[in-house]
Design an enzyme around this catalytic site. Sequence first.
Site, PDB file in Angstrom:
ATOM      1  CD  GLU A 101      -3.164  -1.753  -1.751  1.00 60.98           C
ATOM      2  OE1 GLU A 101      -3.230  -0.956  -1.639  1.00 60.98           O
ATOM      3  OE2 GLU A 101      -3.423  -2.408  -0.766  1.00 60.98           O
TER       4      GLU A 101
ATOM      5  CG  ASP B   4      -1.420   1.215   1.505  1.00 64.89           C
ATOM      6  OD1 ASP B   4      -2.442   1.468   0.906  1.00 64.89           O
ATOM      7  OD2 ASP B   4      -1.472   2.200   2.402  1.00 64.89           O
TER       8      ASP B   4
END
Length: 233
Positions: free
Chosen positions: A122, A50
């Site tokens: 991610e 992320d």
Amino acid sequence: MSAAATLAGRLGLDLRDPGLVHQALVHSSYLHEHPEAAATHNERLEFLGDAVVNLAISHAVYLRHPEDDEGLLSARRAAIVSTTGLARLGARIALGDELLLGEGESTRGGRRRPSLLASAFEALCGALYLDLGYPATRDWLLALAAPELERITSITNLKSPKSRLQERTQQTTGERPHYRVVDASGPDHEKTFKIEVAVNGRVLGWGVGPSRRIAETAAAERALDALIAEDAS
């Protein structure tokens, strides 16, 4: 050939530690059913990825749009790193085909679920960062996201459906939209929310999703569509 090797070969990546990409593909539902098959699931890598994705995309839009203020830069970034945007990138590399899911998750269409695809994407970026380093991961990510980065999008369309709905209703009625959970079903780790949105007591739309945020966004989109249809009638 392992799922990690298949994915790396398709992406043209020369991995030093395929085990990291393997971990990125392991969903918690798979580890629950096959505890001996992997050391852990992909959620720690998702946390790291992320940050990698946000930094790479933030830097890219900052360089490409020197005239934009902070708010518009944030909107441009959000259009790419939202759940929908990241799921689109994951689908572009057929990431869902290689995910290791539990039988129930797979049967329920988890390989195509936006929230699951976005999380796995991610995690993949986190694994690539640890294996190949930031510059290589950044370059790969920006090449993959080039269509989104190069697309000319109006400022209005960059705003989220919830923001656009609120602006519209405040301009027309002076009221803010109110979101209400109609139903929340399923176990705690896999809930499905149904949410309706109303303005001044009038229900304008509803949405379903694996989180309140996603369901509220879907409800706002339906509400906007309904208001546009009313205007056209």
